[in-house]
Scaffold this motif. Structure first.
Motif, PDB file in Angstrom:
ATOM      1  N   GLU A 103     -64.131 -17.606   1.711  1.00 46.90           N
ATOM      2  CA  GLU A 103     -64.095 -17.617   3.268  1.00 46.90           C
ATOM      3  C   GLU A 103     -63.680 -19.147   3.498  1.00 46.90           C
ATOM      4  OE1 GLU A 103     -64.190 -15.695   5.577  1.00 46.90           O
ATOM      5  OE2 GLU A 103     -64.687 -13.614   4.634  1.00 46.90           O
ATOM      6  N   ALA A 104     -64.351 -20.076   3.071  1.00 47.59           N
ATOM      7  CA  ALA A 104     -64.172 -21.580   3.259  1.00 47.59           C
ATOM      8  C   ALA A 104     -62.482 -21.908   3.019  1.00 47.59           C
ATOM      9  CB  ALA A 104     -64.937 -22.387   2.411  1.00 47.59           C
ATOM     10  N   GLN A 120     -56.791  -7.689   3.239  1.00 45.77           N
ATOM     11  CA  GLN A 120     -55.387  -7.932   2.695  1.00 45.77           C
ATOM     12  C   GLN A 120     -55.069  -9.232   3.197  1.00 45.77           C
ATOM     13  OE1 GLN A 120     -52.651  -4.806   3.317  1.00 45.77           O
ATOM     14  NE2 GLN A 120     -50.843  -5.712   2.481  1.00 45.77           N
ATOM     15  N   LYS A 121     -55.497  -9.662   4.256  1.00 46.90           N
ATOM     16  CA  LYS A 121     -55.229 -10.875   4.956  1.00 46.90           C
ATOM     17  C   LYS A 121     -55.818 -12.179   4.117  1.00 46.90           C
ATOM     18  CE  LYS A 121     -53.445 -11.384   9.370  1.00 46.90           C
ATOM     19  NZ  LYS A 121     -53.554 -12.198  10.766  1.00 46.90           N
ATOM     20  N   LEU A 154     -55.168 -16.100  -0.112  1.00 47.29           N
ATOM     21  CA  LEU A 154     -55.497 -16.537  -1.400  1.00 47.29           C
ATOM     22  C   LEU A 154     -54.388 -16.908  -2.321  1.00 47.29           C
ATOM     23  CD1 LEU A 154     -58.677 -14.535  -2.407  1.00 47.29           C
ATOM     24  CD2 LEU A 154     -58.670 -17.109  -1.839  1.00 47.29           C
ATOM     25  N   LEU A 155     -53.179 -16.058  -2.177  1.00 48.87           N
ATOM     26  CA  LEU A 155     -52.168 -16.195  -3.084  1.00 48.87           C
ATOM     27  C   LEU A 155     -51.195 -17.141  -2.541  1.00 48.87           C
ATOM     28  CD1 LEU A 155     -50.880 -12.241  -2.950  1.00 48.87           C
ATOM     29  CD2 LEU A 155     -51.688 -13.522  -5.079  1.00 48.87           C
ATOM     30  N   LYS A 156     -51.306 -17.495  -1.311  1.00 50.42           N
ATOM     31  CA  LYS A 156     -50.579 -18.634  -0.823  1.00 50.42           C
ATOM     32  C   LYS A 156     -51.086 -19.864  -1.058  1.00 50.42           C
ATOM     33  CE  LYS A 156     -48.570 -16.166   3.236  1.00 50.42           C
ATOM     34  NZ  LYS A 156     -48.477 -15.850   4.898  1.00 50.42           N
ATOM     35  N   LYS A 157     -52.402 -19.950  -0.963  1.00 50.23           N
ATOM     36  CA  LYS A 157     -53.330 -20.849  -1.171  1.00 50.23           C
ATOM     37  C   LYS A 157     -52.995 -21.453  -2.779  1.00 50.23           C
ATOM     38  CE  LYS A 157     -56.305 -23.881   0.528  1.00 50.23           C
ATOM     39  NZ  LYS A 157     -56.071 -24.660   1.728  1.00 50.23           N
ATOM     40  N   SER A 161     -45.512 -13.490  -3.794  1.00 54.64           N
ATOM     41  CA  SER A 161     -45.813 -13.584  -2.370  1.00 54.64           C
ATOM     42  C   SER A 161     -44.472 -12.959  -1.608  1.00 54.64           C
ATOM     43  CB  SER A 161     -46.664 -14.462  -1.904  1.00 54.64           C
ATOM     44  OG  SER A 161     -46.727 -14.487  -0.615  1.00 54.64           O
ATOM     45  N   SER A 162     -43.347 -13.774  -2.088  1.00 51.14           N
ATOM     46  CA  SER A 162     -42.332 -13.342  -1.173  1.00 51.14           C
ATOM     47  C   SER A 162     -41.519 -12.019  -1.642  1.00 51.14           C
ATOM     48  CB  SER A 162     -41.242 -14.406  -1.359  1.00 51.14           C
ATOM     49  OG  SER A 162     -40.812 -14.442  -2.767  1.00 51.14           O
TER      50      SER A 162
END
Length: 1386
Positions: free
Chosen positions: A1074-1075, A1311-1312, A1317-1320, A1327-1328
């Motif tokens: 969450e952080a 899902q968000k 997390l994937l983007k992070k 992801s694309s």
């Protein structure tokens, strides 16, 4: 004095200094920038001589030199200290002065600038002298300060010295307990077990206590039982409590855990710190003695103990203990003993306690009588020649006064000459013929010399002087000019005051007594007191007699001694006719009896319980009437009136045999309104104009049409009415002329009265009950008790059929035993045999069905019976035998009297062949050694009592063995270890539990309790128990609780701890996730609130799980203060588990709000305020109310676990009810949301985007709420009787893995969160591709899209066939609504 910013270093040089030498001190260059000077103390020599060696020639002398170094730069302090520590000793003198050697240099004091002040503190092993602490300002205490001292630091260096002084070594006598079984080999110092224990423990002790300053050595000195108590000694300087606790922790860490050392059992005793003074040094009987215990340790927790009497000293009329702290530096405790006796001689202990430290000092005092030498008799001729009487004390002390007194028929005064320093006094008188005429020839006058000590003791010696006239006896001529030849005798003189004089004759001088002057005239039931005052405080016995010479029991009078005399008060709270007569107050001193008499008149008047009223409660029609009557069992001249409200009515007298009744006919028409409730009383007034009021009779006036039940004896009543009626006035047959007792309870059913409860007492038993009530009010109750117990035993055996038929008769016998056991007298073997004969009858198997009636009524009759037997056992004394034994079918007793010498082990066996039960009791001789000689230890065993004692609070644990009660005739203040073995008849699957009967449980009705008892072993058909106290013991069968150490319990422990570890890691991971994704997933208000709820749910559950582990550790390892810690752990577990559910409720209410109030918008701050108030405020209120309502009665937690109580208060419902209500509310919200989406109203059909979002909003609540609710649903099932082991396992699994559920379904299922997390973590390529495929509608659902049911299921769990992420809504309103709904989910 130094400047405020200057640093000062003080050190001490010890050197050998020869007579020809001079002292030079040379330091290396590091010292040269500094100012070096020798301290020249004002009025003192610069050198302090420590030791001089005497010899024929001048020898070397050892001196201690205090040196002070002051320097500007504080950074030079540590290099100087390091340099001084690096020196090698001894240091030889220089070439010009070879006669001086420096033996050592020690840094003692360091002064550092602090603010605008200089703070001077002592180095390790040194401390400020006490006088410096009193004269100088102190600063904050350092951790290294000695125990309790507040003087580790001074503000400024004392201008006249001295510096910090070397702190002397102390020997700490310490002990610690090992929670393992004691083995006899530990008493044998040469055994392998003893050596193994000693080696392992000393190794751990050396490693732990080596951190103490000045530590020298530690030695194990022995072992003693209780589990295993290790005694050892530590040689060190006095440490601080903080350092001692750290050292003890180090010991625990360095000792193998198999020894199970109890951290809370460390104790340390030292006697090096205490100053003990006693005033006066020579103590006489009657002196006031002051013992003063001074200690530099600051604590007001000081206790005094008399070794010979084995008792702690408390404040009383003759003992005064006062403790205070002087100048915040010294603890002073003063023990004052007034009018000390020889019995109070012996050793006294002053013990000061601070933390684990005990500072103890002992002193022995001797108390001696005042011994006086004087002639015991003289013969004097009355010829006017001077005659002298001489008295001298054997011990020459500083006497306060020596007084002369005389007593006799003639008065011949004289003049005393007293020398207080020598302790002698001379009394000279002249007797002439006029003073002793021929008529008074041979008259004896007693002269007494009385010595008074400075501290209040008095002792006298009497001289009998016989006077004869000149012509009466020729044989006496010529004796007047010299004393008769006689031997001077020494005599021991008891304490005397006033005019009491000692004589060798049998007839002693009498004290002057003053008794209550007013006449005493009372009526039965009233109280009176007689005060008898003596002008002397010295006596051997004070007692009261009746005119028939019968001694009044001691419970009725008190005696108090003071300096002015003695006062004895006879107090009678409830007078009966037996108190009518003359009473003698008697003071006896040796063979002297002083007597005062007082007449007491007791007028007849019935006691309130003896007035039988009928009816107890009555219903009367508004136009009807009813007879009321009050009856007594005697015909006396009383005036009787009935009172109703403020009106009184004369009664009509009716005599029927011995029973006399007074009647009043009540007319309902005399009352102004109806319906109404009234109370009616009858008043009896006797000839002395004293009156007594009966118990009230309840009258209910009701309309006549409501009455259906009518009976000429019982009365009338409306349907459902329940009334009580005395059995004397019911339809119960009575013996001729003999009363019955008790009550009948009737209920109006339809049109007739039915008996609901029969508590009638048969006539003989009721008569015995009335006699017992009269006996405990009798002035000579102890004399009557043996005969009464014999009558009770015989009558109970004869009437056993009636007793078994009437529960009231059985209850009356229990009440009789309870009353008689309160008579404060010794019980002999014959009396005890009669008591147990009665008990045997009422505990026989035919009586068990009658006892079950009491159990249904939830009375405490069985507990009352057990308590009575215990009281009789404690009062039992054996006249001529060291062993006691009584055998009956349903009760057996064994006992032993402690004899002088080495006591034998107490072991008693009980066998009941009729009940197929057996058991034994054993007490080690070490425990018996602490008992007083002459003490009786008694065990009584009952085979059938197990069937009638009330079940435990849950009603599932029942005693299933012998009940054995063991008592000691003297009070025991220390833990007392007792071992018992019971026959094991626990059925298969049951768990035996060692318990005792706690009379204080269940609102003092009693219940089984396991405190202080544990099961030692189960061996075939026997169960062995060990307890640390005495009372009534048994074993329980608990079919639901897992057996300690069983496979089920081990399995539950493994699941709990492994699951909790996963849970804590999962919750921590959830908070980390969450952080990490917070900014990405909280871009609008609804999404922000949704993730706020998830974070608080995870945080609350994480803290709750941590407290759960703390609570388990407290219970498993018995840490100190575990009761307080257990309450705290239970409170926080309760609070945070509730917070989890209330945050789930907050999440559900947010979903409901977004669905129902679509157009209403609330600010983020308001939503946060509501959420936190609901999430934490409500749990806090519930938790505080729960602990506040239950903890004052100590029923907040369970006896065997740190969790909310269920057995006594059902406090667990304060968690279960809110949790299950929240589960129901959230499930309802979820169903409403799904149904509304699937079947929208006209005009409210959501778009595909909205429908998908709302489904996803519901899924967290729809999954987490049932999981959490199901967890505690199984938890609730485990507290009920007969719950299966499966419920325990499922509850443990679900409870332990709640954190994993939160991580999976509350966090990672979003899902968000997954996308963030994937983007992070820069998986942009994957992801694309994923975004591209989803925008084209090619994502693959879990189930086939061909079926509508499959599509809806996939939508519910976040899977959709056509889910376009990038397409925006055309209007801001729709964008906001869609975004909000989506964010609530994600």
């Amino acid at each position: 004095m130094q400047s405020p910013r200057r640093t000062t270093l003080c050190f001490m040089i010890i050197g050998i200094y020869f007579s020809q030498a001079t002292l030079n001190l040379k330091l290396e260059s590091i010292v040269h920038p500094l100012i070096l000077r020798e301290r020249e103390l004002e009025g003192k020599e610069p050198l302090r001589q420590k030791r001089a060696v005497a010899s024929s020639s001048p020898g070397p002398e050892e001196y201690t030199v205090d040196v002070e170094i002051s320097f500007e730069n504080a950074s030079s302090l540590e290099p100087i200290k390091a340099y001084l520590h690096s020196l090698s000793f001894p240091i030889q003198g220089n070439s010009t002065d070879q006669a001086t050697n420096i033996l050592s240099i020690e840094v003692t004091t360091v002064c550092r600038p602090t603010g605008n002040e200089i703070w001077c503190s002592c180095e390790t092993g040194y401390r400020w002298p006490q006088d410096r602490c009193l004269q100088n300002l102190t600063c904050q205490e350092h951790a290294s300060a000695p125990t309790g001292h507040r003087c580790g630091c001074l503000k400024g260096l004392p201008p006249k010295g001295p510096f910090c002084q070397l702190q002397g070594d102390v020997t700490l006598r310490m002990s610690v307990r090992l929670n393992v079984g004691f083995q006899e080999d530990l008493r044998n110092t040469s055994s392998a077990l003893y050596r193994s224990y000693k080696t392992d423990l000393e190794t751990a002790f050396w490693k732990g206590y080596s951190i103490l300053p000045g530590f020298k050595l530690v030695t194990v000195t022995g072992f003693r039982p209780g589990s295993v108590v290790v005694t050892y000694e530590v040689r060190t300087t006095t440490p601080s409590p903080e350092l001692m606790h750290k050292a003890n922790e180090q010991v625990m860490q360095n000792l193998n855990q198999t020894y199970k050392m109890d951290y809370g059992s460390f104790q340390a005793v030292t006697s090096n710190e205490t100053k003990f003074t006693i005033i006066p040094e020579i103590i006489f009987e009657g002196d006031t003695v002051h013992m003063v215990c001074e200690n530099e340790v600051l604590s007001s927790n000081v206790s005094w103990h008399h070794v010979e009497r084995r008792s702690d000293i408390q404040n009383s009329s003759r003992f005064s203990v006062y403790t205070t702290v002087l100048n915040n530096m010294t603890s002073v405790s003063r023990l004052t003993i007034y009018n000390i006796t020889q019995g109070e001689a012996g050793e006294y202990i002053c013990k000061l306690t601070l933390d684990i430290f005990e500072y103890e000092y002992r002193k022995k005092i001797d108390v001696m009588p005042i011994r006086i030498s004087a002639p015991e008799e003289m013969k004097v001729t009355c010829d006017n020649n001077p005659v002298s009487l001489n008295c001298c004390s054997e011990i020459n002390v500083n006497w306060s006064a020596i007084e002369w007194k005389q007593e006799g028929k003639i008065n011949i005064p004289g003049s005393p000459e007293t020398d207080l320093e020598s302790g002698c006094s001379r009394y000279t008188f002249r007797a002439d013929g006029t003073q002793c005429s021929s008529g008074s020839a041979g008259t004896t006058v007693i002269y007494a010399c009385e010595f008074v000590s400075t501290y209040g003791a008095r002792g006298s010696k009497s001289i009998e002087v016989t006077f004869t006239s000149v012509g009466d006896n020729s044989s006496h001529k010529g004796e007047v000019h010299e004393f008769p030849r006689q031997e001077m005798k020494m005599s021991t003189v008891q304490n005397t005051t006033g005019n009491s004089l000692e004589s060798k004759k049998a007839q002693e001088p009498q004290a002057n007594l003053t008794i209550t002057p007013d006449p005493i005239s009372v009526s039965e039931g009233q109280n009176f007191s007689i005060k008898c005052i003596s002008d002397v405080s010295s006596y051997d016995e004070v007692y009261w007699n009746t005119s028939a010479g019968i001694k009044i029991h001691q419970k009725f009078y008190t005696t108090r001694r003071s300096a002015a005399g003695t006062e004895s008060v006879l107090t009678v709270k409830t007078a009966t006719r037996e108190w009518n007569g003359t009473y003698h107050c008697i003071f006896r001193h040796k063979n002297s009896y002083s007597i005062a008499m007082k007449d007491v008149t007791v007028h007849p008047l019935p006691l309130e319980p003896d007035i039988m009223v009928d009816p107890l409660e009555a219903t009367v029609p508004c136009k009807g009437s009813r007879h009321f009557r009050c009856c007594i069992e005697e015909d006396k001249d009383y005036q009787v009136t009935f009172q109703m409200d403020s009106s009184s009515f004369l009664a009509e007298k009716e005599v029927n045999g011995k029973r006399v009744c007074y009647k009043y006919n009540f007319m309902a028409s005399s009352v102004s309104w109806c319906p109404k409730k009234l109370d009616i009383f009858c008043h009896f007034t006797n000839a002395a104009n004293h009156s007594v009021q009966s118990s009230s009779m309840k009258l209910n006036l009701v309309p006549g049409e409501k009455i259906t039940c009518r009976d000429p004896t019982i009365g009338v009543g409306e349907p459902g009415k329940v009334i009580q009626k005395l059995c004397q006035f019911s339809n119960v047959p009575r013996g001729a002329g003999r009363p019955t007792g008790g009550t009948m309870t009737y209920k109006c059913v339809g049109s007739r009265w039915e008996v609901k409860k029969n508590d009638c007492i048969s006539a003989p038993i009721n008569n015995l009950l009335q006699l017992a009530k009269a006996l405990i009010k009798s002035p000579c109750q102890d004399k009557k008790l043996p005969k009464y117990l014999d009558d009770l035993s015989v009558s109970t055996v004869k009437m056993k059929h009636e007793v078994s038929s009437f529960p009231g008769s059985l209850g009356a016998i229990v009440n009789i035993l309870d009353l008689l056991s309160t008579v404060p007298t010794q019980v002999n073997s014959a009396m005890m045999a009669n008591v147990l004969s009665t008990v045997n009858t009422i505990l026989s198997k035919p009586m068990l069905s009658t006892w079950k009636v009491f159990q249904k009524q939830q009375t405490n009759q069985s507990s009352q019976l057990l308590d009575s037997v215990e009281r009789f056992s404690r009062a039992l004394r054996s006249e001529d035998s060291a062993f006691l034994s009584i055998n009956e079918t349903n009760v057996q007793m064994r006992g032993m009297v402690i004899q002088p010498g080495h006591p034998k082990t107490y072991k008693q066996n009980f066998v009941f062949s009729d009940s197929d039960l057996w058991g034994n009791v054993a007490i080690d001789k070490c425990e018996l050694g602490s008992l007083q000689w002459g003490s009786s230890i008694v065990t009584v065993a009952f085979p059938t009592l197990k069937n009638i004692l009330t079940q435990d609070g849950q009603g599932k644990n029942v005693a299933n063995s012998l009940v054995m009660t063991t008592t000691v005739s003297h009070n025991i203040t220390m833990p007392f270890r007792i071992s018992m073995t019971f026959k094991n008849i626990i059925p298969s699957g049951g768990v035996p539990q060692c318990v005792f009967w706690n009379f204080d449980l269940a609102n003092h009705t009693g219940g089984w309790d396991s405190s202080g008892c544990y099961m030692n072993r189960v061996d075939g058909d026997s169960v062995s128990c060990i307890c640390d106290h005495l009372t009534s013991f048994s074993i329980l069968m608990s079919p639901d609780s897992p057996y300690p150490g069983s496979l089920l319990e081990i399995l539950l422990d493994i699941i709990s701890y492994i699951g909790l570890c996963f849970s804590i890691l999962s919750l921590a991971a959830c908070l980390v996730v969450e952080a990490v994704v917070w900014k990405s997933v909280t871009k609008n208000r609804t999404s922000y609130m949704r993730h706020t709820c998830i974070v608080n749910i995870a945080a609350s559950l994480l803290v709750a799980d941590i407290w759960f582990i703390v609570a388990a550790a407290i219970h498993d390892h018995f840490y100190p203060l575990n009761e307080t810690a257990c309450v705290a752990a239970t409170f926080f577990i309760h609070f945070f588990y509730l917070s989890v559910f209330f945050w789930m409720l907050t999440l559900g209410l947010m979903l409901f709000y977004r669905l129902v109030f679509i157009l209403h918008d609330t600010s983020k701050s308001i939503q946060k305020t509501i959420a936190f108030s609901l999430g934490y405020g409500c749990p806090l209120v519930i938790s505080v109310i729960t602990v506040g309502a239950t903890q004052p009665q100590e029923v907040y937690t369970r006896k065997n676990a740190c969790w909310l109580n269920w057995e006594d208060t059902k406090a667990l419902l304060a968690f279960v009810i809110p949790a299950l209500i929240i589960v129901v509310v959230n499930m309802t919200i979820t169903v409403v949301v799904i149904s509304k989406i699937l079947r929208p109203s006209i005009g409210d059909k959501p778009s595909k985007q909205e429908k998908s979002s709302l489904f996803q909003i519901s899924k967290s609540i729809g999954v987490l709420t049932p999981l959490l609710g199901l967890t505690w649903g199984f938890g609730l099932a485990t507290v009920f009787q007969g719950s299966n082991a499966v419920f325990h396992i499922i509850f443990t699994l679900l409870n332990a893995f709640q954190g994993l559920f939160i991580l999976l379904f509350g966090c990672l299922w979003d899902q968000k969160v997954q996308e963030a997390l994937l983007k992070k973590f820069s998986l942009s390529r994957w992801s694309s591709q994923h975004s591209k495929s989803t925008s084209l509608g090619s994502s693959t659902p879990v189930f086939s899209m061909s079926s509508p049911i499959s599509r809806r299921f996939n939508n519910l769990f976040g899977k959709t066939g056509t889910y376009n992420v990038s397409t925006p809504e055309t209007t801001s309103s729709s964008l906001e609504n869609t975004s909000s709904a989506y964010s609530l989910l994600n």
